[in-house]
Design an enzyme around this catalytic site. Structure first.
Site, PDB file in Angstrom:
ATOM      1  N   LEU A  17       0.850  -1.184   0.078  1.00  0.00           N
ATOM      2  CA  LEU A  17       0.114  -0.127  -0.016  1.00  0.00           C
ATOM      3  C   LEU A  17       0.857   1.366   0.107  1.00  0.00           C
ATOM      4  O   LEU A  17       0.569   2.326  -0.655  1.00  0.00           O
ATOM      5  CB  LEU A  17      -0.916  -0.011   1.141  1.00  0.00           C
ATOM      6  CG  LEU A  17      -2.055   1.124   1.205  1.00  0.00           C
ATOM      7  CD1 LEU A  17      -2.781   1.273   0.259  1.00  0.00           C
ATOM      8  CD2 LEU A  17      -2.763   1.041   2.616  1.00  0.00           C
ATOM      9  N   GLU A 118     -11.053  -2.301  18.565  1.00  0.00           N
ATOM     10  CA  GLU A 118      -9.829  -3.288  18.600  1.00  0.00           C
ATOM     11  C   GLU A 118      -9.116  -2.825  19.905  1.00  0.00           C
ATOM     12  O   GLU A 118      -9.324  -1.592  20.359  1.00  0.00           O
ATOM     13  CB  GLU A 118      -8.825  -3.105  17.312  1.00  0.00           C
ATOM     14  CG  GLU A 118      -9.448  -3.702  16.279  1.00  0.00           C
ATOM     15  CD  GLU A 118      -8.542  -4.086  15.034  1.00  0.00           C
ATOM     16  OE1 GLU A 118      -7.213  -3.424  15.223  1.00  0.00           O
ATOM     17  OE2 GLU A 118      -8.727  -4.524  14.035  1.00  0.00           O
ATOM     18  N   HIS A 234       2.327 -10.477  17.006  1.00  0.00           N
ATOM     19  CA  HIS A 234       0.845 -10.702  17.059  1.00  0.00           C
ATOM     20  C   HIS A 234       0.684 -11.797  18.131  1.00  0.00           C
ATOM     21  O   HIS A 234       1.090 -12.806  17.995  1.00  0.00           O
ATOM     22  CB  HIS A 234       0.411 -10.692  15.932  1.00  0.00           C
ATOM     23  CG  HIS A 234      -1.263 -10.593  15.788  1.00  0.00           C
ATOM     24  ND1 HIS A 234      -2.088 -11.254  16.433  1.00  0.00           N
ATOM     25  CD2 HIS A 234      -1.946  -9.606  15.125  1.00  0.00           C
ATOM     26  CE1 HIS A 234      -3.208 -11.115  16.359  1.00  0.00           C
ATOM     27  NE2 HIS A 234      -3.288  -9.841  15.591  1.00  0.00           N
ATOM     28  N   ARG A 280      -1.099  -5.358  22.584  1.00  0.00           N
ATOM     29  CA  ARG A 280      -0.782  -6.516  22.014  1.00  0.00           C
ATOM     30  C   ARG A 280       0.596  -6.977  22.521  1.00  0.00           C
ATOM     31  O   ARG A 280       0.721  -8.337  22.795  1.00  0.00           O
ATOM     32  CB  ARG A 280      -0.260  -6.129  20.416  1.00  0.00           C
ATOM     33  CG  ARG A 280      -1.423  -6.375  19.711  1.00  0.00           C
ATOM     34  CD  ARG A 280      -1.250  -5.942  18.281  1.00  0.00           C
ATOM     35  NE  ARG A 280      -2.273  -6.333  17.191  1.00  0.00           N
ATOM     36  CZ  ARG A 280      -2.281  -5.728  15.981  1.00  0.00           C
ATOM     37  NH1 ARG A 280      -1.058  -5.341  15.397  1.00  0.00           N
ATOM     38  NH2 ARG A 280      -3.232  -6.066  15.310  1.00  0.00           N
ATOM     39  N   HIS A 339       4.699  -9.778  13.704  1.00  0.00           N
ATOM     40  CA  HIS A 339       3.630  -9.104  12.948  1.00  0.00           C
ATOM     41  C   HIS A 339       4.172  -7.748  12.269  1.00  0.00           C
ATOM     42  O   HIS A 339       3.318  -7.472  11.298  1.00  0.00           O
ATOM     43  CB  HIS A 339       2.595  -8.963  13.766  1.00  0.00           C
ATOM     44  CG  HIS A 339       1.181  -8.792  13.193  1.00  0.00           C
ATOM     45  ND1 HIS A 339       0.708  -9.308  11.879  1.00  0.00           N
ATOM     46  CD2 HIS A 339       0.365  -7.655  13.248  1.00  0.00           C
ATOM     47  CE1 HIS A 339      -0.422  -9.098  11.535  1.00  0.00           C
ATOM     48  NE2 HIS A 339      -0.686  -7.810  12.205  1.00  0.00           N
ATOM     49  N   ARG A 374       3.215  -0.594  18.060  1.00  0.00           N
ATOM     50  CA  ARG A 374       1.958   0.034  17.153  1.00  0.00           C
ATOM     51  C   ARG A 374       0.541  -0.341  17.546  1.00  0.00           C
ATOM     52  O   ARG A 374       0.205  -1.429  17.975  1.00  0.00           O
ATOM     53  CB  ARG A 374       2.273  -0.766  15.760  1.00  0.00           C
ATOM     54  CG  ARG A 374       1.087  -0.330  14.922  1.00  0.00           C
ATOM     55  CD  ARG A 374       1.349  -1.183  13.557  1.00  0.00           C
ATOM     56  NE  ARG A 374       1.142  -2.631  13.771  1.00  0.00           N
ATOM     57  CZ  ARG A 374      -0.082  -3.164  13.306  1.00  0.00           C
ATOM     58  NH1 ARG A 374      -1.167  -2.316  12.855  1.00  0.00           N
ATOM     59  NH2 ARG A 374      -0.236  -4.457  13.304  1.00  0.00           N
TER      60      ARG A 374
END
Length: 509
Positions: A17, A118, A234, A280, A339, A374
């Protein structure tokens, strides 16, 4: 003798992206072209297409960029750059709308974006596609736009082997291996959009091709690297023996799925008051601890999703079923896996690195927006926002009237040797680290460098390991068994491969 191509526009390494957004941005309203080099066919080999979660942005009436920024700062554990975070969250809503205008089919209800909650978000702000298919759908729309833009040239099967520099150190192009042939491509600017470092580890959720080569190429050219020790694991990769490991999206825990051990006991309350919705890094360490203790770790979504799995989370359902697990009726075995990389090539807010002519965007860049950890679903957003900024800035560069000082490809790493490195990285630079393990890992890296030369893959591994050894604290994605406390003041790492750069700076500088 190599073939030579002189290209009048930015050369972009990577077609995720960030890379494709940079390409579209660089040719918008300009007479120049953009050249995208991708080692794999478009939509494959990039983490963007695998992203399940979505894009986080303040898109609802009860949300604001300031709230999104506060959550991003909190997740970053004291190391986020405030200016970068403010920019990301301010430009975020328009970035999502721009992708929707390109055709990205975000889930909607009555015309509004359907937003999910989330972990570590104070609001439901994650725009999704089909439950767990955001990355693939967004990439499909962007690829269609790129293919419809005549000014963008795409070369698949192209892998960068060296950044070309003149005698002043300016980056003036790239040595690429295209269909087995070395080609010197001279250009006004190079944009690195090569992704993260997951392929350096034995257990990862990212494509195998994503192995830190852009980071390593920049480091070998002398670029300043920021925060390489901060690797996000992750918590819930699906443990069915696959490489890369399929992902059980965080949205499952957002829906109420519960982490249990082999005794079916819910264990997250032992580790954090937010339980399954803890940050996380906390959840990853909890799962790691349960597994190390022999109790195993499983994600139980049989009640909260159950029979709706095929429709609501088709990617997770398909992955589980292919591994012999029916998530409608059985708990999903999970394991922490690499991740995301918070570190990368240090850039300013326009993607400019410390080397003239070299830009970076997406996961291989370190804008400071993620800090030490993150926030979920900020990655696609960062790729879109900063990819566009890097593309615009790089489009303004002019050819340097000079020649490259070296045309030799950097050393490669044989596939069997890469597996040795991956196992050592997972063992010693994983969820929990120590001086003993990191020192052992450095010995492995040095032995491989002596045998195979210091190529970009080993350079990236060396940077992660060196910075992890130097950080005598636990913070965000970096956890030291021998230094479990977090220092009162957050200090970022800035380093070059040969150690010339001062090692640490305060986050607020």
């Amino acid at each position: 003798m190599n073939n030579r191509l002189i290209f009048d526009g930015p050369v972009i390494l990577g077609a995720g992206l960030a890379g494709l957004t940079a390409a579209l941005s660089s040719v918008k309203g300009a007479a120049r072209k953009a050249l995208v080099l991708s080692p794999t066919p478009l939509a494959t080999g990039c983490s963007s297409a695998w992203a399940q979660g979505g894009m986080a942005a303040a898109l609802s009436a009860d949300d604001t960029p300031a709230l999104h920024a506060a959550d991003t700062d909190a997740a970053g554990a004291g190391l986020c750059d405030p200016e970068a975070v403010e920019l990301l969250t301010r430009e975020g809503p328009d970035a999502v709308r721009a992708l929707a205008a390109l055709g990205a089919p975000f889930d909607r209800k009555d015309g509004d974006f359907t937003l999910s909650l989330e972990a570590a978000h104070s609001r439901a702000r994650v725009a999704r596609v089909g439950g767990d298919g955001a990355g693939a759908a967004i990439m499909a729309a962007v690829i269609a736009a790129v293919r419809a833009t005549p000014a963008i040239e795409i070369r698949e099967g192209a892998r960068a082997r060296r950044l070309l520099q003149d005698a002043t150190g300016r980056v003036i192009g790239v040595l690429a291996q295209i269909d087995g042939q070395l080609v010197e491509i001279l250009s006004p600017a190079v944009i690195l959009a090569t992704g993260g470092v997951g392929g350096l580890y034995a257990v990862t959720t990212t494509p195998a091709e994503v192995r830190g080569e852009g980071l390593g190429l920049a480091a070998l050219a002398g670029a300043v690297i920021a925060d390489p020790e901060f690797v996000q694991f992750h918590p819930t990769a699906i443990d069915i023996g696959r490489d890369p490991a399929p992902l059980a999206t965080e949205a499952l825990r957002g829906e109420g799925a519960i982490l249990r051990n082999s005794d079916a006991r819910a264990f997250m309350a032992d580790y954090h008051p937010a339980r399954e919705l803890a940050p996380r890094d906390v959840v990853a360490r909890a799962i790691h601890a349960e597994r190390e203790a022999g109790r195993g770790a499983f994600l139980d979504a049989t009640v909260v999703v159950g029979g709706h799995f095929p429709k609501e989370f088709p990617a997770v359902f398909e992955a589980c079923m292919s591994g012999g697990v029916d998530p409608r009726r059985a708990m999903i075995p999970v394991v922490p896996a690499v991740h995301y990389h918070m570190g990368g090539v240090a850039t300013d807010l326009d993607g400019q690195t410390s080397l003239p002519g070299l830009y970076a965007a997406g996961e291989c860049a370190a804008t400071g927006v993620h800090g030490a950890n993150r926030l979920a679903s900020n990655s696609l957003l960062e790729a879109a926002v900063f990819g566009a900024r890097a593309g615009r800035a790089a489009a303004g560069e002019q050819h340097a009237p000079s020649q490259p000082v070296s045309l030799a490809p950097t050393p490669d790493l044989p596939a069997d040797v890469l597996q040795i490195l991956r196992k050592a990285m997972s063992r010693d630079a994983g969820v929990i680290r120590s001086a003993e393990g990191l020192t052992r890992l450095m010995g492995v890296i040095e032995a491989l460098e002596a045998a195979h030369g210091q190529g970009p893959i080993l350079a990236a591994a060396r940077l992660i390991t060196t910075a992890a050894l130097a950080r005598h604290e636990s913070r965000g994605g970096h956890s030291r068994a021998d230094f479990p406390a977090t220092d009162p003041v957050g200090i970022r790492t800035f380093v070059t491969l040969d150690g010339r750069e001062p090692g640490l700076r305060y986050a607020a500088e």
